[in-house]
Design an enzyme around this catalytic site. Structure first.
Site, PDB file in Angstrom:
ATOM      1  N   LYS A 273       0.849  -1.190   0.000  1.00 40.75           N
ATOM      2  CA  LYS A 273       0.000   0.000   0.000  1.00 40.75           C
ATOM      3  C   LYS A 273       0.887   1.244   0.000  1.00 40.75           C
ATOM      4  CE  LYS A 273      -3.796  -2.123   2.616  1.00 40.75           C
ATOM      5  NZ  LYS A 273      -4.849  -2.059   1.617  1.00 40.75           N
ATOM      6  N   ARG A 348      -9.675 -12.263   1.589  1.00 44.11           N
ATOM      7  CA  ARG A 348     -10.479 -13.348   1.023  1.00 44.11           C
ATOM      8  C   ARG A 348      -9.743 -14.673   1.085  1.00 44.11           C
ATOM      9  NH1 ARG A 348     -10.879 -10.147  -4.475  1.00 44.11           N
ATOM     10  NH2 ARG A 348     -10.820  -8.564  -2.848  1.00 44.11           N
TER      11      ARG A 348
END
Length: 513
Positions: A273, A348
């Site tokens: 990020k 996920r």
């Protein structure tokens, strides 16, 4: 874990004369019918300050507890778009003002509730908003003392009908959820998250087990351990799976199963990020926090005939020489070969292995319903704003699980919107070669990807093996994915906003009240 405990009062005059309270807190809708001393006071003061009709003010009040009144107005209630959160917001504002004014034992009165089904839970919602306004971060309470940062110790509630035990149980769960979500990444590293849960459920009917052995985790949770791979070199960052189990008395009539995303910190991994987007990623454990919070509420209420199993993946997605990378193919617990599209889509992966284990539990369970809860995608926040996104498989949609959550969420001030998973979502994550079975994601941010919060549910369905339990199977299992990226913190401020513990209230309303 202490918070301002509720105490029922049914007579305003008697409560005032008891001398126990040091302020009256009035949460009022328009045209509220108020008892004489309060009505006269507000009529006089309203002529001096027009803000009283729509704001939150501290008003001197002779003859009232502590000689003061905190009046917090809801504003309009009957327009098409008004809802019960106006009472929640008014309660929260009143709490902040009362605390800052030095109030420690307030008396709460909710008035002016319309005869409208939207406001059937207005008293409860106002009280929950009041408690939300009082909460302070765990680190502050530990450093300065709870009495210093949360001085309000008792709240009298003027009501004949509100179930205060249920209200306190919901708040106990939300408080745990806020603590677990809102605490910084070292104080709530994976094993410390587990320790908090062990203390939270000590002496309760919820059994806690923590899987810490990395060899076992590598074997049974391969996708989760890929995410954790770069963290293994730092002892305090190693992952764990926390399993919570509750079995109510009597014959079991329903089984709830929860998977919680517990990313105690998300750097993005090898797909790091950048541009300031890492700040606030200690809150990427909001789904796991909500799961633990719901289980705390359940432990307090101890419903009969209900079984609940939760698995929380407490993991740190670190950056390092052993980081997993895009293009790797990793076989999930369900035996599905997953091609990694982006390491910043790590949640996920964690959920898929947890769901696969819960799927095994569900096969032999009575009336099972499976949920995943996660701060999963920026797209959910971009598309739905401050609302929980509910994405159902076929069996869940047939049972109208999403509609139940959305309807009760509106009534209890913890709203959700329903999204549909569609064929395009399955096509999006379909394999491009015979080398793998499913693609975890694309390499763009979810917020700029069409259907960015729907297609991850399709991935979870396949990677966890839940697609074998759809409407066309011999053993359909209802599954709903709850994305709380927009609802998990107030105001969308993931670095500084107060965690909301969504969707604890909605789940409690749907299954426990």
């Amino acid at each position: 874990m202490a918070f301002a405990q509720p105490q029922r009062e049914t007579d305003l005059k008697a409560a005032i004369e008891s001398g126990q309270y040091d302020a009256l807190i009035l949460i009022q809708g328009p045209k509220a019918q108020l008892p004489a001393p309060v009505a006269e006071l507000l009529a006089d003061y309203g002529r001096l300050d027009a803000r009283l009709a729509g704001g939150c003010l501290l008003v001197p009040g002779q003859g009232l507890p502590g000689g003061r009144l905190v009046a917090s107005a809801t504003g309009p209630l009957l327009r098409d778009y008004d809802d019960v959160r106006r009472f929640y917001d008014a309660g929260k504002k009143a709490a902040v003002l009362a605390r800052d004014a030095g109030v420690t034992q307030p008396l709460l009165l909710v008035a002016g509730v319309p005869d409208d089904e939207r406001y059937a839970q207005a008293e409860l919602v106002a009280l929950l908003g009041f408690w939300q306004g009082l909460w302070q971060p765990l680190e502050a309470r530990e450093a300065l003392g709870e009495a210093e940062v949360e001085p309000v110790s008792l709240v009298g509630v003027l009501s004949e009908s509100l179930d205060l035990d249920a209200a306190a149980a919901i708040e106990a769960g939300r408080r745990a959820g806020r603590d677990l979500c809102g605490t910084e990444p070292e104080r709530m590293a994976p094993l410390k998250f587990a320790e908090y849960c062990e203390k939270l459920f000590a002496g309760s009917p919820v059994k806690v087990s923590v899987l810490r052995d990395t060899d076992t985790l590598k074997r049974d949770y391969p996708l989760l351990m890929a995410v954790a791979r770069a963290s293994l070199v730092v002892e305090r960052h190693v992952p764990c799976v926390i399993r919570l189990e509750y079995q109510g008395e009597g014959e079991i009539e329903k089984t709830l199963l929860f998977a919680g995303k517990g990313l105690t910190y998300d750097t993005g991994g090898a797909d790091l990020k950048v541009g300031g987007h890492m700040a606030g990623m200690s809150r990427d454990k909001g789904g796991a926090a909500a799961v633990a919070g719901f289980m705390k509420t359940l432990a307090e209420l101890q419903p009969k005939g209900l079984k609940a199993i939760a698995e929380i993946g407490a993991v740190r997605n670190s950056i390092g020489s052993d980081s997993f990378v895009a293009d790797e193919i990793i076989t999930s617990h369900a035996g599905v070969r997953v091609r990694i599209g982006n390491t910043d889509a790590e949640g996920r992966l964690v959920l898929a292995d947890l769901l696969s284990h819960l799927r095994e539990d569900a096969k032999n369970a009575v009336e099972p319903e499976i949920f995943s809860i996660a701060t999963l995608t920026g797209h959910a926040a971009r598309a739905l704003g401050p609302y929980t996104a509910v994405v159902e498989n076929g069996p869940a949609r047939q049972l109208q699980i999403g509609r139940t959550l959305a309807t009760l969420g509106d009534q209890y001030g913890d709203p959700a919107d329903i999204s549909r998973v569609r064929r395009e979502d399955y096509a999006f994550i379909a394999p491009r070669t015979r080398a793998d079975d499913v693609l975890s994601c694309n390499n763009a941010g979810s917020s700029v990807t069409a259907r960015g919060h729907q297609f991850p549910m399709a991935f979870l369905d396949l990677a966890a093996g839940l697609d074998k339990h759809g409407l066309d199977s011999d053993q359909p299992i209802p599954y709903a994915h709850l994305d709380i990226a927009g609802s998990g913190v107030e105001g969308g401020d993931w670095q500084h906003g107060s965690p909301s513990a969504a969707p604890v209230i909605t789940l409690a309303a749907s299954y426990l009240l």
